[in-house]
Write a protein that holds these residues in place. Structure first.
Motif, short mmCIF file in Angstrom:
data_model
loop_
_atom_site.label_atom_id
_atom_site.label_comp_id
_atom_site.label_asym_id
_atom_site.label_seq_id
_atom_site.Cartn_x
_atom_site.Cartn_y
_atom_site.Cartn_z
N ILE A 31 0.83 -1.20 0.00
CA ILE A 31 0.00 0.00 0.00
C ILE A 31 0.87 1.25 0.00
CG2 ILE A 31 -1.70 1.34 1.30
CD1 ILE A 31 -2.88 -1.13 -0.01
N ILE A 32 1.92 1.24 0.80
CA ILE A 32 2.84 2.39 0.84
C ILE A 32 3.42 2.65 -0.54
CG2 ILE A 32 4.93 3.34 1.88
CD1 ILE A 32 4.41 1.46 4.29
N THR A 33 3.84 1.57 -1.20
CA THR A 33 4.43 1.70 -2.54
C THR A 33 3.42 2.23 -3.54
OG1 THR A 33 5.92 -0.15 -2.06
CG2 THR A 33 5.63 0.46 -4.37
N LEU A 34 2.23 1.67 -3.55
CA LEU A 34 1.20 2.12 -4.49
C LEU A 34 0.85 3.58 -4.28
CD1 LEU A 34 -1.17 -0.98 -4.48
CD2 LEU A 34 0.18 -0.18 -6.42
N GLU A 35 0.78 4.01 -3.05
CA GLU A 35 0.44 5.41 -2.76
C GLU A 35 1.47 6.37 -3.36
OE1 GLU A 35 -2.13 4.96 1.38
OE2 GLU A 35 0.02 5.39 1.48
N LYS A 36 2.73 5.97 -3.37
CA LYS A 36 3.78 6.81 -3.96
C LYS A 36 3.51 7.02 -5.45
CE LYS A 36 6.40 7.37 -0.31
NZ LYS A 36 7.68 6.66 -0.16
N PHE A 37 3.22 5.94 -6.15
CA PHE A 37 3.03 6.04 -7.60
C PHE A 37 1.70 6.69 -7.96
CE2 PHE A 37 6.62 3.32 -7.40
CZ PHE A 37 7.30 3.54 -8.59
N LEU A 38 0.70 6.51 -7.12
CA LEU A 38 -0.58 7.16 -7.36
C LEU A 38 -0.50 8.67 -7.12
CD1 LEU A 38 -2.91 4.49 -5.73
CD2 LEU A 38 -2.88 5.12 -8.15
N SER A 39 0.56 9.11 -6.45
CA SER A 39 0.76 10.54 -6.21
C SER A 39 1.30 11.27 -7.43
CB SER A 39 1.73 10.75 -5.03
OG SER A 39 1.19 10.24 -3.83
N VAL A 40 1.78 10.50 -8.40
CA VAL A 40 2.33 11.09 -9.63
C VAL A 40 1.18 11.43 -10.58
CG1 VAL A 40 3.83 10.70 -11.62
CG2 VAL A 40 4.49 9.84 -9.37
N LYS A 41 1.16 12.64 -11.04
CA LYS A 41 0.07 13.13 -11.88
C LYS A 41 -0.01 12.36 -13.20
CE LYS A 41 -1.79 17.41 -13.87
NZ LYS A 41 -1.55 18.87 -14.09
N ASP A 42 -1.26 12.06 -13.63
CA ASP A 42 -1.52 11.39 -14.91
C ASP A 42 -0.78 10.06 -15.04
OD1 ASP A 42 -3.14 13.55 -15.73
OD2 ASP A 42 -1.39 14.64 -16.45
N ASN A 43 -0.73 9.32 -13.96
CA ASN A 43 0.00 8.06 -13.94
C ASN A 43 -0.98 6.91 -13.69
OD1 ASN A 43 2.16 6.23 -13.88
ND2 ASN A 43 2.43 6.47 -11.66
N THR A 44 -1.07 6.00 -14.65
CA THR A 44 -1.92 4.82 -14.52
C THR A 44 -1.10 3.69 -13.90
OG1 THR A 44 -3.26 5.42 -16.43
CG2 THR A 44 -3.32 3.12 -15.75
N VAL A 45 -1.57 3.16 -12.78
CA VAL A 45 -0.80 2.17 -12.03
C VAL A 45 -1.39 0.77 -12.22
CG1 VAL A 45 0.03 1.49 -9.75
CG2 VAL A 45 -0.15 3.93 -10.34
N ILE A 46 -0.52 -0.18 -12.51
CA ILE A 46 -0.91 -1.59 -12.70
C ILE A 46 -0.15 -2.42 -11.68
CG2 ILE A 46 -0.82 -3.56 -14.28
CD1 ILE A 46 -0.96 -1.45 -16.57
N LEU A 47 -0.86 -3.26 -10.95
CA LEU A 47 -0.26 -4.12 -9.94
C LEU A 47 -0.21 -5.55 -10.46
CD1 LEU A 47 0.73 -4.68 -7.03
CD2 LEU A 47 -1.68 -4.86 -6.36
N VAL A 48 0.97 -6.15 -10.44
CA VAL A 48 1.14 -7.53 -10.90
C VAL A 48 1.28 -8.43 -9.69
CG1 VAL A 48 2.47 -9.10 -12.35
CG2 VAL A 48 2.29 -6.68 -12.99
N LEU A 49 0.34 -9.35 -9.54
CA LEU A 49 0.28 -10.24 -8.38
C LEU A 49 0.15 -11.70 -8.81
CD1 LEU A 49 -2.31 -8.68 -5.87
CD2 LEU A 49 0.12 -9.04 -5.46
N PRO A 50 0.65 -12.63 -7.99
CA PRO A 50 0.34 -14.04 -8.25
C PRO A 50 -1.16 -14.28 -8.16
CG PRO A 50 2.14 -13.81 -6.66
CD PRO A 50 1.56 -12.45 -6.85
N LYS A 51 -1.67 -15.14 -8.98
CA LYS A 51 -3.10 -15.41 -9.04
C LYS A 51 -3.67 -15.82 -7.68
CE LYS A 51 -7.01 -16.15 -11.28
NZ LYS A 51 -7.80 -15.06 -11.90
N ASN A 52 -2.89 -16.58 -6.92
CA ASN A 52 -3.39 -17.09 -5.65
C ASN A 52 -3.51 -16.01 -4.56
OD1 ASN A 52 -0.58 -16.84 -5.32
ND2 ASN A 52 -0.51 -18.49 -3.84
#
Length: 221
Positions: free
Chosen positions: A33-54
């Motif tokens: 969550i901390i990491t995602l919040e950093k990237f979501l703070s960047v203007k006009d930035n679409t964030v994609i999270l890559v996770l294991p299916k499980n």
């Protein structure tokens, strides 16, 4: 347009934890969550999270306690290797024009300024890879033993690693090699130049229990 692929495929093996390290908490907040919040703070930035299916169900339950921006992050299934996970993240981006940053989910202390600097550099030079200088003396193994290396010529590579989107997509059409340890090595193998951007020593990768202790300390600043 700017895109960021956050790669969160790690396990808890070196952390000696049943919980994947990206979901461990620092000062009461999950690392991811901390990491995602950093990237979501960047203007006009679409964030994609890559996770294991499980871990999809776990993520669905976790994200409900956080902001709408977090809840709306697109989730993509990871692959067996980092290369395959990044490739899956790139496939989720339908556009070809723009810039894309790739970042390890377990580097939560990257600064927004560093992220923005990589986008600015990649816009001009097609690539921007974060580094810090080596603080340690370096020795290289040789056929005769080992020898000293001039540490001023050694750069410790971090993430984010940011590129022209179209070119990185093309680079990830290469057949995977064991030498592809990060996105820069893929881009370079594709025949493109890597441009370095100075980063920050606090941008640590959380891998072991000792890193958690350091992370708790860094959260106090």
């Amino acid at each position: 347009m700017k895109y960021s692929i956050i790669v969160a495929g790690g396990s808890g093996s070196r952390m000696k934890s049943d919980m994947p390290k990206q979901f461990l908490s620092i000062a009461g907040k999950p690392i991811i969550i901390i990491t995602l919040e950093k990237f979501l703070s960047v203007k006009d930035n679409t964030v994609i999270l890559v996770l294991p299916k499980n871990l999809f169900d776990y993520w669905e339950n976790l994200k409900s306690g956080f902001s709408k921006d977090i809840q709306n992050v697109q989730v993509v299934e990871g692959g067996k290797t980092r290369f395959q996970s990044v490739k899956n993240g790139l496939k989720a981006i339908t556009a070809d024009d723009g810039l894309v940053a790739v970042h390890d989910a377990v580097r939560p202390f990257v600064s927004v300024e560093t992220i923005e600097k990589t986008f600015e550099t990649a816009l001009q030079l097609q690539s921007a890879v974060v580094y810090v200088d080596s603080k340690d003396s370096i020795r290289m193994l040789t056929t005769n033993g080992n020898e000293a290396v001039d540490r001023s010529k050694i750069k410790i590579i971090q993430t984010p690693q940011t590129f022209d989107l179209k070119l990185l997509k093309e680079a990830y059409l290469l057949e995977e090699k064991s030498t592809f340890t990060d996105d820069a090595s893929v881009f370079e193998d594709f025949g493109k130049t890597i441009h370095l951007v100075e980063g920050d020593y606090s941008n640590i990768k959380i891998t072991t229990p000792e890193d958690i202790a350091l992370a708790e300390f860094l959260m106090t600043f």
